[in-house]
Design a protein around this motif. Structure first.
Motif, PDB file in Angstrom:
ATOM      1  N   PRO A 253      87.061  54.808  53.446  1.00 15.55           N
ATOM      2  CA  PRO A 253      87.568  55.990  52.829  1.00 15.55           C
ATOM      3  C   PRO A 253      86.398  56.997  51.868  1.00 15.55           C
ATOM      4  O   PRO A 253      86.959  57.508  50.865  1.00 15.55           O
ATOM      5  N   TYR A 254      85.208  56.473  51.964  1.00 11.46           N
ATOM      6  CA  TYR A 254      84.418  57.089  51.285  1.00 11.46           C
ATOM      7  C   TYR A 254      83.862  58.433  51.452  1.00 11.46           C
ATOM      8  O   TYR A 254      83.605  59.335  50.792  1.00 11.46           O
ATOM      9  N   ILE A 255      84.219  58.772  52.813  1.00 13.02           N
ATOM     10  CA  ILE A 255      83.766  60.026  53.373  1.00 13.02           C
ATOM     11  C   ILE A 255      85.107  60.616  54.062  1.00 13.02           C
ATOM     12  O   ILE A 255      85.754  59.853  54.926  1.00 13.02           O
ATOM     13  N   ALA A 256      85.654  61.717  53.949  1.00 18.45           N
ATOM     14  CA  ALA A 256      86.588  62.506  54.675  1.00 18.45           C
ATOM     15  C   ALA A 256      85.945  63.729  55.173  1.00 18.45           C
ATOM     16  O   ALA A 256      85.535  64.792  54.372  1.00 18.45           O
ATOM     17  N   GLY A 257      85.907  63.746  56.582  1.00 20.58           N
ATOM     18  CA  GLY A 257      85.064  64.889  57.070  1.00 20.58           C
ATOM     19  C   GLY A 257      83.759  64.801  57.094  1.00 20.58           C
ATOM     20  O   GLY A 257      82.906  63.810  57.285  1.00 20.58           O
ATOM     21  N   TYR A 258      82.883  65.776  56.679  1.00 22.19           N
ATOM     22  CA  TYR A 258      81.485  65.973  56.473  1.00 22.19           C
ATOM     23  C   TYR A 258      81.225  65.333  55.048  1.00 22.19           C
ATOM     24  O   TYR A 258      82.017  65.246  54.241  1.00 22.19           O
ATOM     25  N   GLN A 259      79.899  64.708  54.885  1.00 24.16           N
ATOM     26  CA  GLN A 259      79.373  64.052  53.844  1.00 24.16           C
ATOM     27  C   GLN A 259      79.131  65.240  52.801  1.00 24.16           C
ATOM     28  O   GLN A 259      77.883  65.456  52.895  1.00 24.16           O
ATOM     29  N   ASP A 260      79.932  65.917  52.325  1.00 21.59           N
ATOM     30  CA  ASP A 260      79.316  67.314  51.720  1.00 21.59           C
ATOM     31  C   ASP A 260      79.902  67.390  50.021  1.00 21.59           C
ATOM     32  O   ASP A 260      79.557  68.462  49.569  1.00 21.59           O
ATOM     33  N   ASP A 261      80.474  66.450  49.631  1.00 24.40           N
ATOM     34  CA  ASP A 261      81.157  66.446  48.255  1.00 24.40           C
ATOM     35  C   ASP A 261      81.885  68.075  47.993  1.00 24.40           C
ATOM     36  O   ASP A 261      81.775  68.480  47.064  1.00 24.40           O
ATOM     37  N   GLN A 262      82.759  68.358  49.179  1.00 23.98           N
ATOM     38  CA  GLN A 262      83.694  69.336  48.769  1.00 23.98           C
ATOM     39  C   GLN A 262      84.774  68.705  48.266  1.00 23.98           C
ATOM     40  O   GLN A 262      84.786  68.144  47.371  1.00 23.98           O
TER      41      GLN A 262
ATOM     42  N   LEU B   5      87.950  53.400  39.721  1.00 26.91           N
ATOM     43  CA  LEU B   5      86.633  53.705  40.322  1.00 26.91           C
ATOM     44  C   LEU B   5      86.830  55.328  41.032  1.00 26.91           C
ATOM     45  O   LEU B   5      87.728  55.016  42.049  1.00 26.91           O
ATOM     46  N   ALA B   6      85.954  55.957  40.813  1.00 27.36           N
ATOM     47  CA  ALA B   6      85.929  57.344  41.606  1.00 27.36           C
ATOM     48  C   ALA B   6      84.627  57.655  42.211  1.00 27.36           C
ATOM     49  O   ALA B   6      83.619  57.376  41.368  1.00 27.36           O
ATOM     50  N   VAL B   7      84.566  57.616  43.449  1.00 24.63           N
ATOM     51  CA  VAL B   7      83.041  57.973  44.015  1.00 24.63           C
ATOM     52  C   VAL B   7      82.939  59.073  44.868  1.00 24.63           C
ATOM     53  O   VAL B   7      83.886  59.710  45.767  1.00 24.63           O
ATOM     54  N   LYS B   8      81.947  59.958  44.519  1.00 20.39           N
ATOM     55  CA  LYS B   8      81.656  61.192  45.608  1.00 20.39           C
ATOM     56  C   LYS B   8      81.012  60.774  46.865  1.00 20.39           C
ATOM     57  O   LYS B   8      80.461  59.717  46.715  1.00 20.39           O
ATOM     58  N   GLU B   9      81.231  61.537  47.569  1.00 20.17           N
ATOM     59  CA  GLU B   9      80.681  61.322  49.110  1.00 20.17           C
ATOM     60  C   GLU B   9      79.137  61.273  48.900  1.00 20.17           C
ATOM     61  O   GLU B   9      78.648  60.329  49.673  1.00 20.17           O
ATOM     62  N   SER B  10      78.467  61.856  48.290  1.00 18.23           N
ATOM     63  CA  SER B  10      77.131  61.728  48.203  1.00 18.23           C
ATOM     64  C   SER B  10      76.536  60.535  47.564  1.00 18.23           C
ATOM     65  O   SER B  10      75.203  60.186  47.458  1.00 18.23           O
ATOM     66  N   GLU B  11      77.253  59.817  46.886  1.00 15.29           N
ATOM     67  CA  GLU B  11      77.146  58.524  46.169  1.00 15.29           C
ATOM     68  C   GLU B  11      76.893  57.203  47.102  1.00 15.29           C
ATOM     69  O   GLU B  11      76.714  56.181  46.666  1.00 15.29           O
ATOM     70  N   VAL B  12      77.222  57.511  48.536  1.00 11.11           N
ATOM     71  CA  VAL B  12      77.158  56.356  49.403  1.00 11.11           C
ATOM     72  C   VAL B  12      76.351  56.530  50.520  1.00 11.11           C
ATOM     73  O   VAL B  12      76.062  57.733  50.918  1.00 11.11           O
ATOM     74  N   ASN B  13      75.788  55.384  51.083  1.00 11.55           N
ATOM     75  CA  ASN B  13      74.815  55.444  52.154  1.00 11.55           C
ATOM     76  C   ASN B  13      75.618  54.551  53.296  1.00 11.55           C
ATOM     77  O   ASN B  13      75.607  53.421  53.123  1.00 11.55           O
ATOM     78  N   LEU B  14      76.263  55.014  54.104  1.00 14.96           N
ATOM     79  CA  LEU B  14      76.749  54.267  55.128  1.00 14.96           C
ATOM     80  C   LEU B  14      75.996  54.298  56.411  1.00 14.96           C
ATOM     81  O   LEU B  14      75.752  55.208  57.151  1.00 14.96           O
ATOM     82  N   PRO B  15      75.370  53.145  56.754  1.00 13.33           N
ATOM     83  CA  PRO B  15      74.512  53.245  58.042  1.00 13.33           C
ATOM     84  C   PRO B  15      75.370  53.310  59.377  1.00 13.33           C
ATOM     85  O   PRO B  15      76.758  53.219  59.343  1.00 13.33           O
ATOM     86  N   ASN B  16      75.027  53.992  60.207  1.00 16.84           N
ATOM     87  CA  ASN B  16      75.705  54.452  61.482  1.00 16.84           C
ATOM     88  C   ASN B  16      76.741  55.585  61.282  1.00 16.84           C
ATOM     89  O   ASN B  16      77.517  55.573  61.911  1.00 16.84           O
ATOM     90  N   PHE B  17      76.764  56.309  60.032  1.00 18.72           N
ATOM     91  CA  PHE B  17      77.703  57.021  59.804  1.00 18.72           C
ATOM     92  C   PHE B  17      77.597  58.420  60.937  1.00 18.72           C
ATOM     93  O   PHE B  17      76.531  58.617  61.322  1.00 18.72           O
ATOM     94  N   VAL B  18      78.954  58.665  61.565  1.00 18.48           N
ATOM     95  CA  VAL B  18      79.025  59.691  62.625  1.00 18.48           C
ATOM     96  C   VAL B  18      79.648  60.874  61.825  1.00 18.48           C
ATOM     97  O   VAL B  18      81.136  60.653  61.640  1.00 18.48           O
ATOM     98  N   PRO B  19      79.377  61.978  61.891  1.00 13.39           N
ATOM     99  CA  PRO B  19      80.042  63.203  61.299  1.00 13.39           C
ATOM    100  C   PRO B  19      81.055  63.571  62.519  1.00 13.39           C
ATOM    101  O   PRO B  19      80.836  63.451  63.741  1.00 13.39           O
ATOM    102  N   PRO B  20      82.062  64.198  61.945  1.00 12.33           N
ATOM    103  CA  PRO B  20      83.034  64.728  62.986  1.00 12.33           C
ATOM    104  C   PRO B  20      82.549  65.899  63.931  1.00 12.33           C
ATOM    105  O   PRO B  20      81.839  66.618  63.555  1.00 12.33           O
ATOM    106  N   VAL B  21      83.345  65.922  64.950  1.00 14.22           N
ATOM    107  CA  VAL B  21      82.945  67.102  65.911  1.00 14.22           C
ATOM    108  C   VAL B  21      83.442  68.377  65.166  1.00 14.22           C
ATOM    109  O   VAL B  21      83.116  69.453  65.200  1.00 14.22           O
ATOM    110  N   ALA B  22      84.661  68.271  64.566  1.00 20.60           N
ATOM    111  CA  ALA B  22      85.552  69.249  63.779  1.00 20.60           C
ATOM    112  C   ALA B  22      86.315  68.822  62.822  1.00 20.60           C
ATOM    113  O   ALA B  22      87.036  67.643  62.947  1.00 20.60           O
TER     114      ALA B  22
END
Length: 533
Positions: free
Chosen positions: A336-345, A376-393
């Motif tokens: 749940p740390y990232i939804a879509g791209y890791q872009d803090d949108q 606790l509220a966490v921004k996407e840029s605040e996490v480092n997830l090993p092997n993170f794979v961004p979406p195709v779209a």
């Protein structure tokens, strides 16, 4: 990285309707000065139809070799698409969930509330058989009979696999959830074509988590002969489950795997041998090999082999960022740390369970107050997830200052979120329709459209903007493709809200609980596909 942009995404806002059924997420906007004290945005996923008693099933459990009630075509409103002829082939299904065009030239349909598999003649809509799946428990939300896949050697062995929730406490005669232990299993059956019945049940895996929300439940065989299964995050951190911790990032220990404790299998895509065992070449993640192929998923309801032989998934996002993902062994897809791209949108993770014992006293509709109370509220840029794979779209990524309150959906505000609710994913692999071979077709629930996706040469993003087809006020649940590639067979939800063609939201579906036929008859099928900017 290519991000799909859209100029006509409907806006969204805060909604208090149907609190027990619709998932939530938090956007950066919620803590901005413009936001009100009632800081809640609901996602696109809609409540399923209310549970029905066994006697209320919309499809008879004993129909054989007969036609359903004639369809009054004069009063129907049907989707239209240039180059296609559209008709209702059959109707009155009880929340149809999965459809397959079998090698026996029969349409196989699971009915989630009906707890049955219905066989339909694709030529005329005749119901050939309706087979109850034993042991299915359905009592609320999104539980019941879900995914189904036929064995690659079905013509010889007659085997099929189905996924469904069951009551591990054997409390199937009770209508109360007080003592219910809702879990999920995958069972292999053998089809007897002489009697049109399913027999010889073998549970290949049981004890998987089950919920009223985010079960996902799609099954597919990969090009490698392995069986893949999507299991969602169980709807945690939202609504009535808002104090429960999301386990999408949780991985099992070696001891848990040895003891067949599958609790960590939430928010995952599983890969298994046809007998349910763990393949020898499954990824080793943090030192443990299990059924887990990928993790960090929210609610992946679409699963398909892509044109390159790899597995692809379509996944519900929160208020934004529905995803299409190319599955890589051992990949972490962020939730749940990232939804879509890791872009803090327009997304950040607000973890209600972090409030501990205080959580039940907090109002999950008021994010600002929750954060002030220690949530606790966490921004996407605040996490480092090993092997993170961004979406195709993504469908769709919007800016952090996106105005979720500018909408015309009334109390069904979540329908106006910048999302589409992808419900399935299928590969079109025929030359019959010009330009379609190798494309992915993605039905959607709230958007009432089927999207055609063309991957780029690297299969990591889209080459063109998605084409929007068969626009309607339907909730498209799944589709199957005829062997010659000329016809799409699409099933629709029996109830629920969708986007209205003229704007806003509607609960008056055009073709509820139906089997639609979209037959290609020729013509221009460019579908206004344009290059991604």
């Amino acid at each position: 990285m290519k991000v799909i942009k859209t100029s006509n995404i409907l806006a969204t806002t805060f909604s208090l309707l149907l609190l027990t059924m619709m998932p939530t997420t938090i956007t950066n906007y919620l803590s901005s000065p413009q936001s009100s004290s009632l800081n809640l945005v609901y996602s696109q996923e809609t409540p399923e139809a209310a549970p029905m008693n066994d006697n209320d099933s919309r499809v008879s459990q004993n129909i054989t070799s007969q036609q359903q009630q004639p369809i009054n075509t004069a009063s129907l409103q049907l989707p239209s698409q240039e180059g296609f002829k559209v008709r209702v082939l059959a109707s009155n299904f009880s929340e149809p969930h999965n459809i397959i065009y079998g090698p026996d030239n029969i349409l196989w349909i699971t009915e989630r509330l009906g707890k049955s598999i219905t066989l339909v003649d694709p030529n005329n809509g005749t119901i050939l058989s309706n087979m109850t799946v034993p042991g299915v428990h359905q009592s609320g939300g999104q539980d019941g009979l879900m995914g189904m896949v036929l064995d690659p050697n079905f013509n010889n062995n007659g085997q099929l696999y189905v996924a469904y929730t069951y009551d591990a406490a054997n409390n199937s005669s009770s209508n109360s959830d007080n003592e219910l232990e809702r879990l999920t299993k995958i069972t292999r059956f053998t089809f007897d074509k002489t009697t049109s019945t399913i027999n010889e049940p073998v549970d290949i895996i049981s004890g998987l988590q089950g919920s009223i929300d985010h079960n996902s439940g799609r099954l597919a065989f990969g090009s490698d002969g392995k069986l893949y299964y999507t299991i969602g995050d169980q709807g945690k951190n939202q609504l009535s489950l808002y104090c429960q911790d999301i386990e999408a990032q949780t991985l099992p220990t070696a001891e848990e795997v040895a003891n067949q404790n599958w609790t960590a299998y939430q928010g995952k895509v599983l890969r298994m041998n046809p007998d349910g065992s763990i393949p020898e070449d499954n990824p080793v993640i943090e030192g443990v090999q299990s059924h887990i192929f990928t993790f960090g998923h929210r609610n992946p309801q679409g699963l398909a082999v892509g044109p390159d032989g790899n597995m692809y998934a379509a996944e519900h996002g929160p208020n934004s960022d529905d995803e299409v993902n190319r599955l890589q062994a051992g990949g972490n897809y962020g939730w749940p740390y990232i939804a879509g791209y890791q872009d803090d949108q327009a997304y950040r993770y607000v973890n209600w369970s972090s409030a501990g014992e205080q959580c039940p006293q907090l109002d999950s509709r008021n994010v600002t107050a929750g954060i002030e109370a220690g949530v606790l509220a966490v921004k996407e840029s605040e996490v480092n997830l090993p092997n993170f794979v961004p979406p195709v779209a993504t469908f769709f990524t919007v800016a952090s200052d996106y105005n979720f309150t500018d909408h015309n959906c009334g109390q069904l505000a979540y329908i106006c979120n910048p999302t589409i609710a992808p419900s399935s994913l299928r590969l079109y692999d025929s030359d019959t329709i010009p330009g379609w071979n190798g494309t992915l077709l993605m039905p959607t629930l709230k958007a009432g459209k089927i999207y055609q996706l063309i991957l780029d040469d690297n299969r990591t993003s889209l080459a063109l903007e998605p084409a929007e087809m068969f626009k309607s006020e339907n909730r498209y649940r799944d589709l199957a493709i005829s062997p010659d590639g000329s016809t799409l067979f699409v099933i629709t939800d029996s109830s629920g809200p969708a986007q209205a063609i003229g704007g806003g939201a509607t609960t008056e579906l055009w073709n509820p609980g139906s089997l639609l036929e979209f037959k290609y008859v020729g013509g221009n099928n460019n579908n206004n596909i344009t290059e991604i900017q």
